[in-house]
Design a protein around this motif. Sequence first.
Motif, PDB file in Angstrom:
ATOM      1  N   ALA A 106       0.821  -1.208   0.000  1.00  0.00           N
ATOM      2  CA  ALA A 106       0.000   0.000   0.000  1.00  0.00           C
ATOM      3  C   ALA A 106       0.854   1.257   0.000  1.00  0.00           C
ATOM      4  N   TYR A 118      -2.938   8.255  -2.963  1.00  0.00           N
ATOM      5  CA  TYR A 118      -3.925   7.486  -2.202  1.00  0.00           C
ATOM      6  C   TYR A 118      -5.234   7.350  -2.977  1.00  0.00           C
ATOM      7  N   THR A 131      -5.289   4.852  -5.895  1.00  0.00           N
ATOM      8  CA  THR A 131      -4.930   3.466  -5.587  1.00  0.00           C
ATOM      9  C   THR A 131      -6.160   2.712  -5.108  1.00  0.00           C
ATOM     10  N   SER A 132      -6.383   1.542  -5.664  1.00  0.00           N
ATOM     11  CA  SER A 132      -7.532   0.727  -5.265  1.00  0.00           C
ATOM     12  C   SER A 132      -7.083  -0.425  -4.380  1.00  0.00           C
ATOM     13  N   VAL A 133      -8.034  -0.970  -3.650  1.00  0.00           N
ATOM     14  CA  VAL A 133      -7.752  -2.144  -2.820  1.00  0.00           C
ATOM     15  C   VAL A 133      -7.285  -3.299  -3.701  1.00  0.00           C
ATOM     16  N   ILE A 191      -3.654  -2.920  -4.429  1.00  0.00           N
ATOM     17  CA  ILE A 191      -2.849  -3.266  -3.254  1.00  0.00           C
ATOM     18  C   ILE A 191      -2.750  -4.779  -3.114  1.00  0.00           C
ATOM     19  N   LYS A 241      -8.181  -9.864  -3.634  1.00  0.00           N
ATOM     20  CA  LYS A 241      -8.835  -8.705  -3.033  1.00  0.00           C
ATOM     21  C   LYS A 241      -9.591  -9.112  -1.777  1.00  0.00           C
ATOM     22  N   SER A 288     -11.188  -1.600   4.848  1.00  0.00           N
ATOM     23  CA  SER A 288     -11.296  -0.545   3.841  1.00  0.00           C
ATOM     24  C   SER A 288      -9.907  -0.016   3.509  1.00  0.00           C
ATOM     25  N   LYS A 289      -9.853   0.811   2.471  1.00  0.00           N
ATOM     26  CA  LYS A 289      -8.577   1.426   2.110  1.00  0.00           C
ATOM     27  C   LYS A 289      -8.128   2.401   3.195  1.00  0.00           C
TER      28      LYS A 289
END
Length: 215
Positions: free
Chosen positions: A24, A33, A36-38, A41, A49, A58-59
């Motif tokens: 992350a 931030y 950037t998606s989960v 990451i 995911k 959550s992010k």
Amino acid sequence: MKDDPAPKFRRRAEDRPDELLDAAVALFIEQGYARTSVAQIAARAGLSKGAVYLYFPSKQAILEGLVARAITPVGAELMAQVAAEARDIRQMLTVFLTSLAQRLSDPATLAIPKIVIREAVVAPEIAQMYHDAVLAQALPIMIQLIQRGIDNGQFRDVDPEMTVRTVMGPVLVHIFLAEIFGIQPAGGLALDRLIDNHLTILFDGLCTPRKVPHE
């Protein structure tokens, strides 16, 4: 005999939160931030995911995890130094700011406030989270330290809250100028040089002493 695979699996599972946090912070620095998606990451960490949500709901929780890992322990240690019964307040401020510079010289630690500075305007929840986790804990102790210096006669009768902002402001502006505007001094960020210079000005004053004319 071969090692039992069960402990190895458990160690791998225990490592996953740190692997996700490492992925992350790398992505937050590379592309921000907000962008950037989960899923990104998860992919960077080599996980699905769905696996991310086993550790972070959550992010924002991932960012909170980064703060808890990199900033909170540093802040707690430094604040413990400040909160201790002090003899020389000037010495304590020097130790605090010097220690802060040393801690922020670690890229993994510095990355978190850099992310907050870059993203807080477009994601106010980040600013609120950092306030609650870091600033709300640190500022009252710093104000108390300044007030202690006033009470024992080491400092003039100044406004403690405004003085804390004056003391910490140059450090934040230094990082802000570098990260937002790309303005860095020769030799890079050099927080140690900034704080050494700041302490000289803070304690000794910027102006040279005036010469008293002879009568």
